[in-house]
Scaffold this motif. Structure first.
Motif, PDB file in Angstrom:
ATOM      1  N   THR A  81      43.705  52.175  29.459  1.00 22.94           N
ATOM      2  CA  THR A  81      42.600  51.697  30.222  1.00 22.94           C
ATOM      3  C   THR A  81      42.126  50.123  29.788  1.00 22.94           C
ATOM      4  OG1 THR A  81      41.888  53.956  30.056  1.00 22.94           O
ATOM      5  CG2 THR A  81      39.778  52.343  30.564  1.00 22.94           C
ATOM      6  N   SER A  82      42.189  50.142  28.376  1.00 25.31           N
ATOM      7  CA  SER A  82      41.719  48.537  27.874  1.00 25.31           C
ATOM      8  C   SER A  82      42.731  47.629  28.325  1.00 25.31           C
ATOM      9  CB  SER A  82      41.760  48.817  26.156  1.00 25.31           C
ATOM     10  OG  SER A  82      40.980  49.742  25.912  1.00 25.31           O
ATOM     11  N   ILE A  83      44.088  48.019  28.313  1.00 31.08           N
ATOM     12  CA  ILE A  83      45.060  47.021  28.808  1.00 31.08           C
ATOM     13  C   ILE A  83      44.644  46.369  30.236  1.00 31.08           C
ATOM     14  CG2 ILE A  83      47.585  46.540  29.384  1.00 31.08           C
ATOM     15  CD1 ILE A  83      48.061  48.389  27.012  1.00 31.08           C
ATOM     16  N   CYS A  84      44.386  47.371  30.915  1.00 32.09           N
ATOM     17  CA  CYS A  84      44.020  47.049  32.371  1.00 32.09           C
ATOM     18  C   CYS A  84      42.753  46.427  32.596  1.00 32.09           C
ATOM     19  CB  CYS A  84      43.879  48.423  33.194  1.00 32.09           C
ATOM     20  SG  CYS A  84      45.237  49.385  33.613  1.00 32.09           S
ATOM     21  N   SER A  85      41.916  46.702  31.684  1.00 29.01           N
ATOM     22  CA  SER A  85      40.545  45.858  31.584  1.00 29.01           C
ATOM     23  C   SER A  85      40.719  44.686  31.303  1.00 29.01           C
ATOM     24  CB  SER A  85      39.458  46.739  30.782  1.00 29.01           C
ATOM     25  OG  SER A  85      39.273  47.843  31.056  1.00 29.01           O
ATOM     26  N   ALA A  86      41.582  44.192  30.220  1.00 28.36           N
ATOM     27  CA  ALA A  86      41.777  42.777  29.834  1.00 28.36           C
ATOM     28  C   ALA A  86      42.666  42.188  30.956  1.00 28.36           C
ATOM     29  CB  ALA A  86      42.779  43.217  28.459  1.00 28.36           C
ATOM     30  N   LEU A  87      43.798  42.804  31.485  1.00 32.18           N
ATOM     31  CA  LEU A  87      44.196  42.064  32.622  1.00 32.18           C
ATOM     32  C   LEU A  87      43.209  41.584  33.856  1.00 32.18           C
ATOM     33  CD1 LEU A  87      47.553  44.190  32.897  1.00 32.18           C
ATOM     34  CD2 LEU A  87      47.518  41.677  32.235  1.00 32.18           C
ATOM     35  N   LEU A  88      42.010  42.378  33.992  1.00 36.93           N
ATOM     36  CA  LEU A  88      41.096  42.241  35.081  1.00 36.93           C
ATOM     37  C   LEU A  88      40.064  41.612  34.401  1.00 36.93           C
ATOM     38  CD1 LEU A  88      41.553  45.874  36.735  1.00 36.93           C
ATOM     39  CD2 LEU A  88      42.444  43.819  37.618  1.00 36.93           C
ATOM     40  N   HIS A  89      39.774  41.142  33.353  1.00 36.35           N
ATOM     41  CA  HIS A  89      38.474  40.794  32.671  1.00 36.35           C
ATOM     42  C   HIS A  89      37.851  39.534  33.352  1.00 36.35           C
ATOM     43  CE1 HIS A  89      40.636  37.748  30.264  1.00 36.35           C
ATOM     44  NE2 HIS A  89      39.423  37.315  29.842  1.00 36.35           N
ATOM     45  N   ASP A  90      38.896  38.409  33.872  1.00 36.56           N
ATOM     46  CA  ASP A  90      37.952  37.474  34.376  1.00 36.56           C
ATOM     47  C   ASP A  90      38.029  37.628  36.003  1.00 36.56           C
ATOM     48  OD1 ASP A  90      37.169  35.857  32.277  1.00 36.56           O
ATOM     49  OD2 ASP A  90      39.093  35.273  31.940  1.00 36.56           O
ATOM     50  N   VAL A  91      38.240  38.661  36.717  1.00 38.11           N
ATOM     51  CA  VAL A  91      38.427  38.718  37.996  1.00 38.11           C
ATOM     52  C   VAL A  91      37.225  38.599  38.691  1.00 38.11           C
ATOM     53  CG1 VAL A  91      38.968  40.276  39.908  1.00 38.11           C
ATOM     54  CG2 VAL A  91      40.692  39.931  38.181  1.00 38.11           C
ATOM     55  N   VAL A  92      36.315  39.418  38.380  1.00 42.39           N
ATOM     56  CA  VAL A  92      34.824  39.397  38.952  1.00 42.39           C
ATOM     57  C   VAL A  92      34.187  37.847  38.657  1.00 42.39           C
ATOM     58  CG1 VAL A  92      32.710  40.537  38.988  1.00 42.39           C
ATOM     59  CG2 VAL A  92      34.929  41.830  38.858  1.00 42.39           C
ATOM     60  N   GLU A  93      34.319  37.424  37.517  1.00 45.47           N
ATOM     61  CA  GLU A  93      33.706  36.420  37.110  1.00 45.47           C
ATOM     62  C   GLU A  93      34.227  34.989  37.889  1.00 45.47           C
ATOM     63  OE1 GLU A  93      32.108  35.704  33.488  1.00 45.47           O
ATOM     64  OE2 GLU A  93      31.768  33.415  34.220  1.00 45.47           O
ATOM     65  N   ASP A  94      35.221  35.005  37.962  1.00 46.91           N
ATOM     66  CA  ASP A  94      35.998  33.929  38.344  1.00 46.91           C
ATOM     67  C   ASP A  94      36.578  33.940  39.909  1.00 46.91           C
ATOM     68  OD1 ASP A  94      35.576  32.601  35.933  1.00 46.91           O
ATOM     69  OD2 ASP A  94      37.583  32.950  35.221  1.00 46.91           O
ATOM     70  N   THR A  95      36.539  34.895  40.652  1.00 45.85           N
ATOM     71  CA  THR A  95      37.058  34.898  41.813  1.00 45.85           C
ATOM     72  C   THR A  95      35.936  35.791  42.830  1.00 45.85           C
ATOM     73  OG1 THR A  95      38.076  37.303  42.032  1.00 45.85           O
ATOM     74  CG2 THR A  95      39.323  35.658  40.899  1.00 45.85           C
ATOM     75  N   ASP A  96      36.407  36.108  44.197  1.00 39.58           N
ATOM     76  CA  ASP A  96      35.396  36.738  44.751  1.00 39.58           C
ATOM     77  C   ASP A  96      35.370  38.095  44.887  1.00 39.58           C
ATOM     78  OD1 ASP A  96      34.812  34.095  45.751  1.00 39.58           O
ATOM     79  OD2 ASP A  96      36.256  34.087  47.524  1.00 39.58           O
ATOM     80  N   TYR A  97      36.095  38.654  44.016  1.00 33.02           N
ATOM     81  CA  TYR A  97      36.039  40.193  44.041  1.00 33.02           C
ATOM     82  C   TYR A  97      34.806  40.726  43.325  1.00 33.02           C
ATOM     83  CZ  TYR A  97      40.687  40.065  45.916  1.00 33.02           C
ATOM     84  OH  TYR A  97      42.074  39.951  46.722  1.00 33.02           O
ATOM     85  N   THR A  98      34.601  41.989  43.815  1.00 32.54           N
ATOM     86  CA  THR A  98      33.467  42.365  42.981  1.00 32.54           C
ATOM     87  C   THR A  98      33.626  43.583  42.031  1.00 32.54           C
ATOM     88  OG1 THR A  98      33.023  43.947  44.684  1.00 32.54           O
ATOM     89  CG2 THR A  98      31.956  41.752  44.909  1.00 32.54           C
ATOM     90  N   VAL A  99      32.781  44.193  41.259  1.00 31.73           N
ATOM     91  CA  VAL A  99      32.965  45.198  40.503  1.00 31.73           C
ATOM     92  C   VAL A  99      33.225  46.431  41.161  1.00 31.73           C
ATOM     93  CG1 VAL A  99      31.706  46.993  38.842  1.00 31.73           C
ATOM     94  CG2 VAL A  99      31.392  44.351  38.821  1.00 31.73           C
ATOM     95  N   GLU A 100      32.658  46.466  42.641  1.00 28.70           N
ATOM     96  CA  GLU A 100      32.972  47.605  43.525  1.00 28.70           C
ATOM     97  C   GLU A 100      34.345  47.765  43.829  1.00 28.70           C
ATOM     98  OE1 GLU A 100      29.953  45.545  44.124  1.00 28.70           O
ATOM     99  OE2 GLU A 100      29.343  46.960  42.821  1.00 28.70           O
ATOM    100  N   ASP A 101      35.014  46.441  44.098  1.00 25.70           N
ATOM    101  CA  ASP A 101      36.445  46.271  44.366  1.00 25.70           C
ATOM    102  C   ASP A 101      37.088  46.897  43.386  1.00 25.70           C
ATOM    103  OD1 ASP A 101      35.688  45.089  46.850  1.00 25.70           O
ATOM    104  OD2 ASP A 101      36.026  43.121  45.954  1.00 25.70           O
ATOM    105  N   ILE A 102      36.851  46.660  42.086  1.00 26.07           N
ATOM    106  CA  ILE A 102      37.541  47.199  40.878  1.00 26.07           C
ATOM    107  C   ILE A 102      37.662  48.688  40.870  1.00 26.07           C
ATOM    108  CG2 ILE A 102      37.680  47.109  38.589  1.00 26.07           C
ATOM    109  CD1 ILE A 102      38.406  44.261  39.198  1.00 26.07           C
ATOM    110  N   GLU A 103      36.464  49.009  41.139  1.00 26.17           N
ATOM    111  CA  GLU A 103      36.112  50.536  40.781  1.00 26.17           C
ATOM    112  C   GLU A 103      36.764  51.333  42.124  1.00 26.17           C
ATOM    113  OE1 GLU A 103      31.809  51.681  40.754  1.00 26.17           O
ATOM    114  OE2 GLU A 103      32.780  53.990  40.621  1.00 26.17           O
TER     115      GLU A 103
END
Ligand code: MN
Length: 755
Positions: A81-103
């Motif tokens: 869970t943490s490894i995935c979150s770390a890989l995704l940690h800048d996606v919402v901040e720096d790209t057009d994807y949203t938290v909903e997309d991640i969910e």
């Protein structure tokens, strides 16, 4: 696409895949369940989202999330869970994807962690950099939801520190300062010892590159000598442990460059006088997990038969773990060479916890044997309580939190014999507040070991403390001076503020009635006139003073009100940072002109003209040419020069990072700066003569003040000199050190007349 570009892309692709493969290999070698599929999915998603973006270093952006995930996996020991979150940690901040997309793609847990990480990010590396204190507050708030947010954030910061070299210098100081001020203590508090040490060393390396290099060189020089001592010292220990049939490994623990430097600074001693650079660590595999505590003591007993133990230095963190979970038995033994050496005895489990902190705690949870889980939760609860009391001043808040991050601990007992962990230097008042706010706010005194003591009494480990209360007691403003824990301080100031708000309202009403009586309008301008008259810093302060009747309203007030608008000088007093206690100095500084345009991306040169015209040398740390310094742009757009390690500068770095400037001395020998030197030694006839002779013989130096006092054959003194730079100071201090009777010669910040 050109060939060149195509080839570069292939190289990048190769590097990315290798990085990810390494991460997977490490994950598969861990004890976690093997959820390779979701990790691969997170990697592919992040890679595609950051596609085409590069870091300042020129690497593809995705290398950063991979590196953070790698730290999370191998250095903190967290799972998928943490490894995935770390890989995704800048996606919402720096790209057009949203938290909903991640969910939708990865489920609610990962989405929640990524959301937490995005919220506290605030663009530390972008120009959006805002007050870090605010971010830090958010960081702590999310911690309660899921501690993994903060662990991943620390991993993120560690990787950013490891790659700090490619950032602009002013950003380097800001990030390094913030790391030392916030992230290293936080890592320590969470028991991430190794990471804490690395964060400190990296900060130190960027803020004081030369001193870092010097210490590294000296460590290298003395390496062989240390290895010899280590081998000789541990040989009989190994023989003994082998005979006992213990499975163990022995390691040398070398003090980190930052801790060495820190000790040199605080104790005013040279590298050569630091005797605890080497410590010895015995890590053993217990025969049975339940027996590990007893085994620690067995090992202690047997090695203390080989070497004489120091009678006052046995630290039992085995039975009383530190609140960050640290467990070990520390003893200090006399080597055959007559040197005290610290030996740390711990089991493999304790060692994991020492290096990886609470994350490792979870690993052993099912195994039983440890009942200290509650400490982290207790700490989190304290943090939450502090956050629940709204503190308007972000800087105050940082200070308050830091008190709790840094403190080492003592153990005290309640009258019923319950043991309580308190930060070192806690007072009876702190203890009262730690038990209950009601007890704290109504206490009148305490009994420590059955003796009556005041609330300001400092507690010692092992004290038994009983708090005495009275219903009529109220929180006193002076209490803030002898409360030392974050909890007590924040409670006291919250209660006082609440009371003060009541006073202010009452005062405001009295003033309003006064205005009506005088036939004047209740306007900001009119109120300001009276503030000026009574030298009040703010209307609020004025209201409170009226209510407490320290300021009676009268004729002078009505006269002031009827006067024509006065030159409202009181505004000046609102400056939150009072630099310079020296009055004449301050007046001079007032004349310093603001710099019209400041390019904070460049390194600003401190030429003699610039210093005289635009720059203010901070009075708190008094830097001189040759010191590692930085600039802070104040609210009047003037630049204040601080030493990089100045406590105030450290706070500014963490709270107003975007106002930090990289500056460099370029004064040559054109200007004189005051510097203070402290000397101490054995008093002999003619000593003072020798001192003054050395100073007067030294070119470039003018003596300004000298204060010397002798007491029982020891003399102590302060000398204030005018010098050009650090080289002048070094040359004079090394000459003074050559006087035989001289034991300490050190540069200090403030000249003090010894009382
Ligand atoms: Mn990041």
């Amino acid at each position: 696409m050109t060939n060149e570009k195509l080839r570069q892309e292939q190289i990048d692709e190769e590097m990315i895949n290798q990085g990810f493969q390494h991460l997977l290999d490490c994950y598969l070698a861990s004890k976690h369940r093997k959820k390779v599929e979701i990790i691969t999915k997170a990697f592919n998603f992040a890679k595609q989202a950051h596609k085409g973006v590069k870091r300042r270093s020129g690497e593809p952006y995705i290398m950063h999330p991979i590196a953070v995930a790698q730290i999370v996996c191998s250095e903190i020991g967290l799972g998928s869970t943490s490894i995935c979150s770390a890989l995704l940690h800048d996606v919402v901040e720096d790209t057009d994807y949203t938290v909903e997309d991640i969910e939708n793609l990865f489920g609610p847990k990962i989405a929640q962690i990524v959301d937490g990480l995005t919220k506290i990010s605030g663009g530390i590396f972008g120009d959006r950099a805002s007050a870090q204190a605010e971010n830090f507050k958010k960081l702590l708030l999310t911690m309660n939801d899921d501690i993994r947010v903060i662990l991943i954030k620390i991993a993120d910061r560690l990787h950013n520190m490891r790659t700090l070299g490619s950032m602009l210098p002013n950003k380097q100081y800001k990030i390094a300062g913030e790391t030392l001020y916030i992230y290293a203590p936080l890592a320590n508090r969470l028991g991430l010892n190794k990471i804490k040490t690395e964060l400190e060393d990296l900060s130190f390396k960027y803020e004081h590159p030369q001193e870092y290099a010097t210490i590294e060189a000296k460590l290298k020089e003395t390496k062989e000598e240390r290895e010899e001592l280590f081998n000789e010292f541990t040989l009989p220990i190994r023989t003994k442990l082998d005979k006992m049939g213990i499975k163990y490994r022995i390691m040398a623990r070398i003090k980190s460059p930052y801790s060495i430097w820190n000790k040199m600074q605080t104790k005013h001693i040279p590298f050569e006088e630091i005797y605890d650079i080497l410590a010895v660590r015995i890590i053993f595999d217990p025969k049975e997990l339940e027996e590990e505590r007893a085994e620690c003591f067995n090992i202690y007993v047997s090695i203390s038969k080989i070497y004489k133990p120091h009678p006052d230095r046995l630290r039992d963190w085995v039975n009383h773990p530190k609140s960050n979970g640290y467990q070990a038995l520390h003893v200090t033994l006399m080597s055959n060479k007559g040197q005290w050496i610290e030996v740390q005895i711990r089991s493999e489990r304790m060692n994991d916890i020492a290096e990886q902190g609470f994350a490792a705690h979870w690993k052993y949870k099912e195994g039983g044997g440890s009942e200290d889980e509650g400490e982290l939760e207790k700490w989190l609860r304290t943090i939450k309580e502090i956050l629940d009391d709204p503190q308007p001043d972000a800087m105050d808040f940082l200070d308050t939190i830091k008190l709790n991050l840094f403190a080492s601990e003592i153990f005290v007992f309640t009258p019923k014999g319950e043991i309580k962990t308190m930060p070192q230097n806690s007072t009876a008042l702190d203890f009262a507040f730690s038990i209950h706010t009601f007890l704290g706010s109504h206490c009148i005194g305490a009994k420590v070991n059955h003796k009556l003591v005041p609330l300001s009494h400092k507690l010692q480990s092992g004290d038994q403390v009983e708090i005495l209360t009275s219903k009529s007691q109220h929180v006193q403003p002076s209490w803030i001076n002898f409360a030392t824990t974050a909890k007590a301080k924040s409670k006291i100031s919250a209660i006082l503020k609440r009371e003060q708000r009541g006073m202010q309202q009452a005062g405001e009403e009295i003033l309003q009635n006064f205005f009506i009586k005088e036939g004047m309008e209740f306007t900001t301008e009119n109120i300001q006139k009276l503030c000026t008259l009574h030298q009040m810093n703010s209307p609020e302060e004025f209201y409170a003073a009226i209510a407490m009747k320290t300021i009676p309203l009268g004729e002078s007030d009505s006269n002031a009100l009827k006067e024509k608008a006065a030159s409202g000088g009181w505004k000046k007093l609102l400056n939150p940072f009072a630099f310079g206690s020296n009055k004449s100095n301050k007046d001079k500084d007032e004349e310093k002109k603001p710099i019209a345009k400041i390019d904070n991306k460049k390194i600003i040169k401190l030429t003699p003209e610039a210093i005289q015209k635009n720059f203010i040398i901070a009075d708190c740390c008094k830097p001189i040419p040759g010191d590692d310094v930085l600039g802070y742009i104040d609210e009047h757009n003037r630049v204040i020069i601080h030493k990089r390690q100045c406590p105030l500068a450290t706070k500014l770095k963490s709270s107003f990072g975007n106002r930090i400037l990289a500056v460099e001395w370029e004064t040559g020998k054109a200007l004189d700066f005051p510097v203070n030197i402290y000397i101490k030694g054995i008093d002999t006839i003619g000593l003072l003569n020798k001192v003054t002779q050395i100073i007067s013989e030294q070119m470039n130096v003018n003596i300004r003040k000298l204060f010397i006092e002798t007491n029982d054959g020891i003399f102590e003194g302060h000398i204030q000199l005018y010098v050009h730079d650090v080289d002048d100071v070094k040359s004079i201090t090394s000459k003074l050190r050559k006087i035989e009777e001289m034991k300490t010669v050190t540069r200090i910040e403030q000249f003090e007349d010894i009382p």
